[in-house]
Structure formats: C-alpha cells, structure tokens
Design a protein around this motif. Sequence first.
Motif, PDB file in Angstrom:
ATOM      1  N   THR A 280       1.100  -0.849   0.287  1.00 49.18           N
ATOM      2  CA  THR A 280       0.066  -0.042   0.487  1.00 49.18           C
ATOM      3  C   THR A 280       0.761   0.892  -0.115  1.00 49.18           C
ATOM      4  N   ILE A 281       0.943   1.930  -0.766  1.00 42.21           N
ATOM      5  CA  ILE A 281       0.844   3.728  -0.612  1.00 42.21           C
ATOM      6  C   ILE A 281       0.110   4.374  -0.583  1.00 42.21           C
ATOM      7  N   VAL A 282       1.013   5.367   0.174  1.00 43.03           N
ATOM      8  CA  VAL A 282      -0.156   6.338   0.270  1.00 43.03           C
ATOM      9  C   VAL A 282       0.782   7.689  -0.259  1.00 43.03           C
ATOM     10  N   ALA A 283      -0.504   8.838  -0.287  1.00 40.32           N
ATOM     11  CA  ALA A 283       0.147  10.588  -1.495  1.00 40.32           C
ATOM     12  C   ALA A 283      -0.182  11.005  -0.665  1.00 40.32           C
ATOM     13  N   GLN A 284       0.464  12.085  -0.062  1.00 41.01           N
ATOM     14  CA  GLN A 284       0.329  12.965  -0.051  1.00 41.01           C
ATOM     15  C   GLN A 284       0.471  14.424  -0.123  1.00 41.01           C
ATOM     16  N   HIS A 285      -0.482  15.510  -0.476  1.00 39.38           N
ATOM     17  CA  HIS A 285      -0.120  16.504  -1.297  1.00 39.38           C
ATOM     18  C   HIS A 285      -0.497  17.542  -0.246  1.00 39.38           C
ATOM     19  N   THR A 286       0.531  18.430   0.197  1.00 39.36           N
ATOM     20  CA  THR A 286       0.772  19.470   0.676  1.00 39.36           C
ATOM     21  C   THR A 286       1.297  20.891   0.149  1.00 39.36           C
ATOM     22  N   HIS A 287       1.117  21.998   0.682  1.00 41.46           N
ATOM     23  CA  HIS A 287       1.904  23.464   0.389  1.00 41.46           C
ATOM     24  C   HIS A 287       2.165  24.182   2.156  1.00 41.46           C
ATOM     25  N   GLU A 288       2.074  23.011   3.376  1.00 45.84           N
ATOM     26  CA  GLU A 288       2.449  23.882   4.125  1.00 45.84           C
ATOM     27  C   GLU A 288       3.770  23.330   4.230  1.00 45.84           C
ATOM     28  N   PRO A 289       4.563  23.979   5.440  1.00 44.24           N
ATOM     29  CA  PRO A 289       3.529  25.382   5.748  1.00 44.24           C
ATOM     30  C   PRO A 289       3.649  26.445   5.554  1.00 44.24           C
ATOM     31  N   ASP A 290       5.039  26.200   3.384  1.00 43.44           N
ATOM     32  CA  ASP A 290       4.614  26.629   2.522  1.00 43.44           C
ATOM     33  C   ASP A 290       5.814  26.201   1.388  1.00 43.44           C
ATOM     34  N   ASN A 291       5.736  27.067   0.165  1.00 43.03           N
ATOM     35  CA  ASN A 291       6.077  26.360  -0.715  1.00 43.03           C
ATOM     36  C   ASN A 291       8.120  27.004  -0.625  1.00 43.03           C
ATOM     37  N   PHE A 292       7.884  27.641   0.145  1.00 44.63           N
ATOM     38  CA  PHE A 292       9.229  29.020   0.049  1.00 44.63           C
ATOM     39  C   PHE A 292      10.224  27.626   1.621  1.00 44.63           C
ATOM     40  N   THR A 293       9.819  26.925   1.966  1.00 49.77           N
ATOM     41  CA  THR A 293      10.858  26.333   3.426  1.00 49.77           C
ATOM     42  C   THR A 293      10.625  24.865   3.079  1.00 49.77           C
ATOM     43  N   THR A 294      12.034  23.868   3.459  1.00 49.67           N
ATOM     44  CA  THR A 294      12.152  22.460   2.850  1.00 49.67           C
ATOM     45  C   THR A 294      11.186  22.002   5.007  1.00 49.67           C
TER      46      THR A 294
END
Length: 489
Positions: A280-294
């Motif tokens: 089983t694979i889980v895919a999460q799409h998140t931009h948090e905290p924001d795009n500017f941070t790793t």
Amino acid sequence: MHQRVKAPQQRPERLELQSNWREADVEDGFCVVAVGDIIITHAIRAKLARKSPALLAILQRGDVVVGNYEGSAIDLKTYDGYPEAESGFAWLLSDPAAPADLASMGFNLMARANNHALDWGVAGLRQTNALLDEAGIVHAGTGDSLSAARAPAFLDTDKARVSLVSYATTFEANAPANDGLGVVPPRPGLNPLHATPHRLVSAEDFAVLKRLNAQEAFQDHHLLKALYGEHSVHLGMALHYRVDPTAAPGSLRIVHEADKRDQAEIQRHLRQAKQTSDFTIVAQHTHEPDNFTTEVPNYLPAMARQWVDTGADMLCGHGPHQIRGIEVYKGKPLMYSLGNFCFMDNSQQVIPPDEWQEQQWMAAEALIGPKGITNPRISTPAEFLEWKRVVGIFSDPIWFESVIAECHFKADGRLKAMLLHPIELGFDRRDADRGIPRLAMDTDENQQQARRILQRLQTLSADFGTRIRIDAVTIDGQASSVGHVELGE
C-alpha cells in the motif's frame, strides 16, 4: 450426504482479521519508482528518448511507477465545462495526449488529490480521469463523491497487488468532495485532509490582538472557546492565534492541526486498502507550511508513522515544488516531498481570462513592467507565463532540481535498497524546454549539479536520522552522481 457445520457455542464479541493483515507480501526485489508533481502540457517521451534516455530506463525498471498528476488533461473539442472562478494558483491544463504519453514512459499509478484537481471544474476532473483510465493508469484521490475520492485504487502487477490512497491538505474551498444525503446528490471532488493553521505569538502580542478584537461579538462565542480554548483569538473566524510561551515579541510561528475526522476516515480507507492488497502506498499533497521552506509540516511525521503502523508501506509526498527530507520508519520509506518531475507550466497555450486579469499580476505590471504584459492582445501566453515565473516565486533553480526515488523491497515489504537519481528541469534551457526533466550531471559548467542536489537532500534527511551515501557514476559517457539510502538492519 452433506454434513452440517456445527455452529460455535459462543459468538466472539469482536470479529477481526488475522493479526498479520498489516504485513506486505511481494516478490523479493519488487520495485517502486516514485516521482513528485507532474505538471505537463503535452507529450514529451520522444524528447526524453533523444535527450535523456537513461531517465526513461529508470522509469521502466519499476513494477510500479507513481507520481502526482497536477492539473487537467482536456480535449477542448469535446470538453463541455468551464474553468472554475478559483484555481490552485493557476489553471493548469494539458492536451489529451499527455496521460497516454506518461503511460508509454512506464507510469501506471497516479495520485490525483491536489490543489489543481478542480481548476477546470467537475467536467475537467472527469475528463482527466477518463483519459488516465484509457491510458491504463490507475488513479486515486478524486471521484464523483467523497466515498469514491477516499477509496483506494488497485493495480495488479506480476510481483504484487498494489493499492494507493491519495489525499490533499492544500486545496480551494470548492474542491473537497462530499457524499449525498437523501435527495441531495453527491458532490464530485477530491479527498481532503483539512489542516488548520495556528499562528503562535508571544503573550504580549496576543494581549494586543485580543484587545483589538474585543469589539467583535463572535470572540466571546462559547463554541469557539470550546473548540480552541480561552487562550486563542480568531480574526474573522479564519485566522487562529495562540500564545507560545517561548515566543519573542514580534515573532510569528505557524503550526498546523490535522482534522481528526478526516484523519480517521483516511485511516479507515487505508486499512481497507492493505486488507485487500499486498502493498500500500499513501500519497499526500501538501504546501504547508509554505512553498518557500524545506520544513515538513509539524503534524506530518507522526501521522506518516501512524500510516505505517496502520499498514502503509511507503509515503509519497509532493506539493511544495521542492525536495524535503526522507525518513525510513520500520523499513518503510517516508518521502516528505519529491519536488517536481515535470514543471511545464510555461508551455501552456490556453489561459483563462481570469489569470490574465488577476489583481496581483496587474499590480506587478504597474510596479515593475513591462507595460502590456498582462494584456492577451499584446503578449503571448508564453511571454506572460515566463514573466509570471520570474516576478513570482519560481525564479530560482531550486524549483527545477529534484530526484527520482527507485525503491526495491524485500518480500516482507521492507526496503532492500533505495536509489536517488537527481534530475534537472531546465532552469537555464530555452523556454520551450523548461520544466522537462533530464538526469542531472556533474560537469564543471553546471557546478556539479547532480551532487549538489543530493547533498541538499542528504542534509534535509539527516534531520530524520537518514544517511544518504553519494557515489559518482557515469551516464552515457558523462559524470553524474547517485544517492544510496543506507539501511540499518
């Protein structure tokens, strides 16, 4: 003569599956090749075959090749919908040949829950899914109801039956699916995991916020106090502020809280996925905290480990358009962001008028020029999109450098080997080639790009106790590098 089966004298209080249902069962060496966001506008396989055949060879080694299809694939000659008033920052669109082209590269599994899934409305979502179906690419994360969007998708390979659960924490307000109720029809959309941002400030700053908002009656609403406690302030019932005893005056830190109901529902479907598949694979799409941070969202590591404890065999993260760290938990890879695989938004030819007319871009034109760049009767879409990239957030090479993760597993589903192949998406190439991936190289001219990408990921992954060894390799006569995740026994 048939014998009657004797009924048990006492029915157990709970009926459960056998205790080993969480275990994986694959052929030794089973391979998953995982990439991040796929923002594609047209077929690119032929170009990859000419420019980076070794990249195609990596994809074709996978029993499963999985990514995140971010955008809509539409045949405008038959499309009967319209772009939504709100988009996931832009109205991403590919021509109808793109899904079949990805299938020809080796892709056979795709996450669909992301902030661009509804850019072109329900009609665009349905046509994209239909084109993926026609191409033979199994997909999860969107559907004609919430139950359908939450449900796992299944892919049968020679070495394992694979399931995928896909969800998003970043999306527009109109994007989440919902189920019907009585005569109310269901709403198509994506599988959401709502994540509420809480802004942590000092006690001094909190007192100021509370005093400034004391006049708003809803501040004293008993439901808000019950939900968030006495030590919270809610601006417009949307911005949540809390006291951080360690915060200095004037500082601001944002943490996110995942919705418990969404989390429980996703976990239930994850159980179903593993109970009826081998891997089983889980895919999460998140931009948090924001795009500017790793930085990985504060709630995600603990939740990802919970997914593994529930039965997940790997997490494929994407969303912020740059790489984030990798963790290996109980022999399972948790890839918190694989960055971009394709980032071809510059080569779109069809742009809704809303995008040309957005106030932020018209304000930028007035401030920095050139005059007429937001006028579709003066500028071409390519000129406008390139200008947007340069004046916007994607003007740095970091958005155009990523990795392909080649994961080999033992028969019990634990990692056997994990190779990280650095790719570059043409930051300095001609506009028509920007966003199309190639394997990164280590020439003097590009300042050892492949090694530099892996060193960045090496540093980010060290925070999770993951060690990555970087080895020099030769690809088609050129110097490059490959990363090996070091696995402890």
